[in-house]
Design a protein around this motif. Structure first.
Motif, PDB file in Angstrom:
ATOM      1  N   THR A 405       0.802  -1.344   0.045  1.00  0.00           N
ATOM      2  CA  THR A 405      -0.083  -0.091   0.036  1.00  0.00           C
ATOM      3  C   THR A 405       0.810   1.288  -0.114  1.00  0.00           C
ATOM      4  OG1 THR A 405      -1.545  -1.277   1.193  1.00  0.00           O
ATOM      5  CG2 THR A 405      -1.935   1.193   1.287  1.00  0.00           C
ATOM      6  N   LYS A 408       2.093   1.707  -3.547  1.00  0.00           N
ATOM      7  CA  LYS A 408       0.922   2.402  -4.539  1.00  0.00           C
ATOM      8  C   LYS A 408       0.813   3.892  -4.060  1.00  0.00           C
ATOM      9  CE  LYS A 408      -1.346  -2.115  -4.399  1.00  0.00           C
ATOM     10  NZ  LYS A 408      -2.541  -3.108  -3.997  1.00  0.00           N
ATOM     11  N   MET A 409       0.810   4.313  -2.702  1.00  0.00           N
ATOM     12  CA  MET A 409       0.594   5.677  -2.359  1.00  0.00           C
ATOM     13  C   MET A 409       1.569   6.509  -3.054  1.00  0.00           C
ATOM     14  SD  MET A 409       0.270   7.009   1.194  1.00  0.00           S
ATOM     15  CE  MET A 409       1.946   6.808   1.666  1.00  0.00           C
ATOM     16  N   GLU A 410       3.075   6.028  -2.991  1.00  0.00           N
ATOM     17  CA  GLU A 410       3.795   6.793  -3.736  1.00  0.00           C
ATOM     18  C   GLU A 410       3.679   6.946  -5.221  1.00  0.00           C
ATOM     19  OE1 GLU A 410       7.988   5.927  -2.563  1.00  0.00           O
ATOM     20  OE2 GLU A 410       7.685   6.937  -0.632  1.00  0.00           O
ATOM     21  N   TYR A 411       3.304   5.840  -5.899  1.00  0.00           N
ATOM     22  CA  TYR A 411       3.177   6.054  -7.188  1.00  0.00           C
ATOM     23  C   TYR A 411       1.981   6.902  -7.606  1.00  0.00           C
ATOM     24  CZ  TYR A 411       6.046   1.770  -8.010  1.00  0.00           C
ATOM     25  OH  TYR A 411       7.158   0.912  -7.917  1.00  0.00           O
ATOM     26  N   ALA A 412       1.150   7.021  -6.737  1.00  0.00           N
ATOM     27  CA  ALA A 412      -0.143   8.053  -6.997  1.00  0.00           C
ATOM     28  C   ALA A 412       0.329   9.220  -6.307  1.00  0.00           C
ATOM     29  CB  ALA A 412      -1.478   7.243  -6.119  1.00  0.00           C
ATOM     30  N   GLU A 413       1.321   9.477  -5.624  1.00  0.00           N
ATOM     31  CA  GLU A 413       1.663  10.603  -5.039  1.00  0.00           C
ATOM     32  C   GLU A 413       0.344  11.310  -4.178  1.00  0.00           C
ATOM     33  OE1 GLU A 413       3.507  13.258  -7.913  1.00  0.00           O
ATOM     34  OE2 GLU A 413       5.290  11.961  -8.022  1.00  0.00           O
ATOM     35  N   VAL A 414       0.040  10.655  -3.337  1.00  0.00           N
ATOM     36  CA  VAL A 414      -0.960  11.151  -2.407  1.00  0.00           C
ATOM     37  C   VAL A 414      -0.603  11.152  -1.069  1.00  0.00           C
ATOM     38  CG1 VAL A 414      -2.902  10.545  -4.145  1.00  0.00           C
ATOM     39  CG2 VAL A 414      -2.317   8.966  -2.373  1.00  0.00           C
TER      40      VAL A 414
END
Length: 537
Positions: A405, A408-414
């Protein structure tokens, strides 16, 4: 047998052995008769006979204490317990490391009308001089506490023991309990360069000298015998006691004197440290300031531009070395080949523990690509292959899901971290979520929010519905936390106590919690959490 010559015994010898067995049986029966209320002098003598030869019989010590309490007489109490102390000395000569004897002596000493603590301390000294790993350490600490022996005097006592034998775990450990009593506030690391704004006074100089002397003692120990572990363990503890983490803050080229604190009082070692800038150090006329934090321990530093009207941060990617490492083409090829080999074995033996090896290989190759297969293998391990270690596999699976998770959060930059309905049993890698403002942990199997949760200093919204939460210890002084949803969790009002440390908390959802059924819950919550204006019960 076993190299011993068998010697025939005479009828007289057999008779003597029979009488001895009967005598012992009578004593054991006496111990059993404690339930029948047999607490007389004969019972006291019987227990003494057996304990004289075997002082590690805990049940008999308990029985003997009951007998003594029944035989207590106001006029003869001192005499009764003095005789018991003499008997205990005889037991300690048989086995100086008898926990039961030392524990019983502590009980007797506290019941003496006129205890002689100097004699007891002398006894401990004699025992430790004969064997510095004697089991009287707990008893000595009790005597020291009750008799009011100064901590510095005890520290000198450990100096003498360590001076005669560096390999003395007990003495090193005792020092680690004495130093916090002598210096409740851990001194700063002496080798840190003094700042212009904080001249050292005589007191800090004295503490610094004392700290260097402690380092010198332990250094002498491990230079004398580098392979002995006792001094190394103490050395690691001593280094960790320094309140300063070796951090130096420089604002616009000017070093500042600030107090660094960990995010939770339980942490002496932490990846997250917080400081408040002194009043007046930020010039509102200038919107941008340059901040540099130096770590004096290994000469590392981080630079960050501080903007007075917006958030500012400097961070490295979480995927770099800490959670995941990039594999070379050669390593990838080798691991892929190994994965295929182990999978072939798994096809032949579907319920083999090689499933864990398959999971680990998949994690190394492609954690996101193999996520579904990994979860399926974990279920098989827990339910069919190795049910006895199901909790271990659940925690390991939780760790892997959190890592995925974060990736994924880093890829989405959120700055939103959501991991719902994944059967999480534990939380980890919370130091990678420092900038998260919204976290959703609903519909898992969490029982606590650990102290590491306090690292989430930017957190504004927490959703943790439908878990098994009973411990919110990690919700500690989260300065931005405004909304918390804990539906179907909390069973008692004291469980919510940590929320009181969050001054900005405005909204709290407790629907479906057993705590909402308790009497006067609203008034209790209003008193506990006065900042909450939107309460849902």
């Amino acid at each position: 047998q076993h190299g011993r010559v068998k010697v025939k015994t005479t009828a007289q010898q057999e008779e003597e052995k029979r009488k001895e067995r009967e005598k012992k049986l009578k004593i054991y029966v006496a111990a059993r008769d404690r339930k029948e209320g047999v607490f007389d002098d004969e019972a006291l003598q019987l227990t003494q006979q057996l304990l004289s030869s075997n002082p590690d019989f805990a049940t008999l010590w308990n029985y003997r204490r009951e007998i003594l309490m029944h035989l207590e007489d106001a006029d003869e109490m001192q005499k009764l317990y003095e005789a018991e102390l003499s008997f205990l000395e005889a037991c300690l000569k048989i086995n100086p490391k008898s926990y039961g004897s030392w524990h019983h002596r502590g009980w007797v000493s506290t019941r003496l009308p006129r205890p002689n603590w100097a004699r007891e301390l002398s006894l401990c000294d004699r025992c430790l001089s004969l064997d510095d790993r004697n089991h009287c350490w707990d008893y000595r600490r009790m005597v020291v506490k009750v008799s009011g022996v100064p901590a510095d005097q005890e520290l000198e006592f450990t100096d003498r023991l360590i001076g005669s034998n560096f390999s003395n775990y007990s003495s090193w450990h005792y020092r680690s309990t004495l130093l916090p009593a002598l210096h409740p506030q851990a001194p700063e690391v002496c080798r840190q360069p003094p700042l212009a704004s904080s001249p050292r006074g005589p007191q800090s100089h004295r503490v610094c000298e004392e700290q260097l002397l402690k380092y010198e003692l332990v250094q002498n120990a491990f230079f004398t015998d580098p392979n002995d572990q006792s001094a190394w363990f103490y050395y690691r503890w001593l280094l960790g006691r320094a309140k300063s983490v070796g951090l130096l803050l420089v604002l616009d080229g000017q070093p500042l004197q600030v107090d660094w604190t960990s995010v939770h009082p339980r942490f002496r070692h932490s990846p997250v440290w917080i400081c408040d800038l002194p009043p007046g150090t930020i010039n509102d006329v200038t919107n941008e300031h340059n901040i540099t934090v130096h770590w004096t321990g290994n000469h590392a530093h981080r630079d960050c531009a501080l903007y007075t009207r917006t958030e500012s941060w400097c961070r490295d990617t979480a995927t770099d070395q800490e959670l995941f490492s990039e594999l070379s083409v050669e390593k990838t090829s080798v691991l892929q080949s190994e994965l295929q080999s182990v999978k072939q074995l798994q096809e032949l033996e579907p319920l083999n523990k090689c499933l864990l090896t398959i999971i680990l290989l998949m994690r190394a190759l492609d954690p996101l690509g193999y996520e579904k297969e990994t979860l399926a293998y974990f279920q098989t391990l827990k339910q069919e292959v190795d049910a006895m270690r199901s909790e271990y596999y659940s925690d390991l699976c939780s760790k892997f899901m959190i890592e995925n998770t974060i990736l994924k959060m880093e890829y989405a930059e959120v700055r939103v971290f959501s991991i719902c309905d994944r059967s999480l049993t534990s939380l980890c890698h919370l130091d990678q979520l420092l900038l998260v403002t919204h976290i959703n942990l609903s519909s898992n199997q969490l029982q606590r929010l650990p102290p590491q949760f306090a690292m989430l200093q930017c957190l504004e919204v927490l959703e943790a519905d439908n878990n098994f939460l009973e411990n919110l210890e990690g919700i500690y002084h989260l300065p931005r936390l405004q909304e918390v949803s804990l539906k179907n969790n909390i069973s008692s009002l004291p469980d919510l106590q940590p929320l009181a440390s969050c001054s900005q908390l405005k909204r709290l959802d407790l629907r479906g919690n057993p705590v909402t059924q308790t009497a006067s819950v609203e008034s209790g919550l209003a008193e506990l959490l006065p900042s909450v204006t939107d309460l849902l019960l």
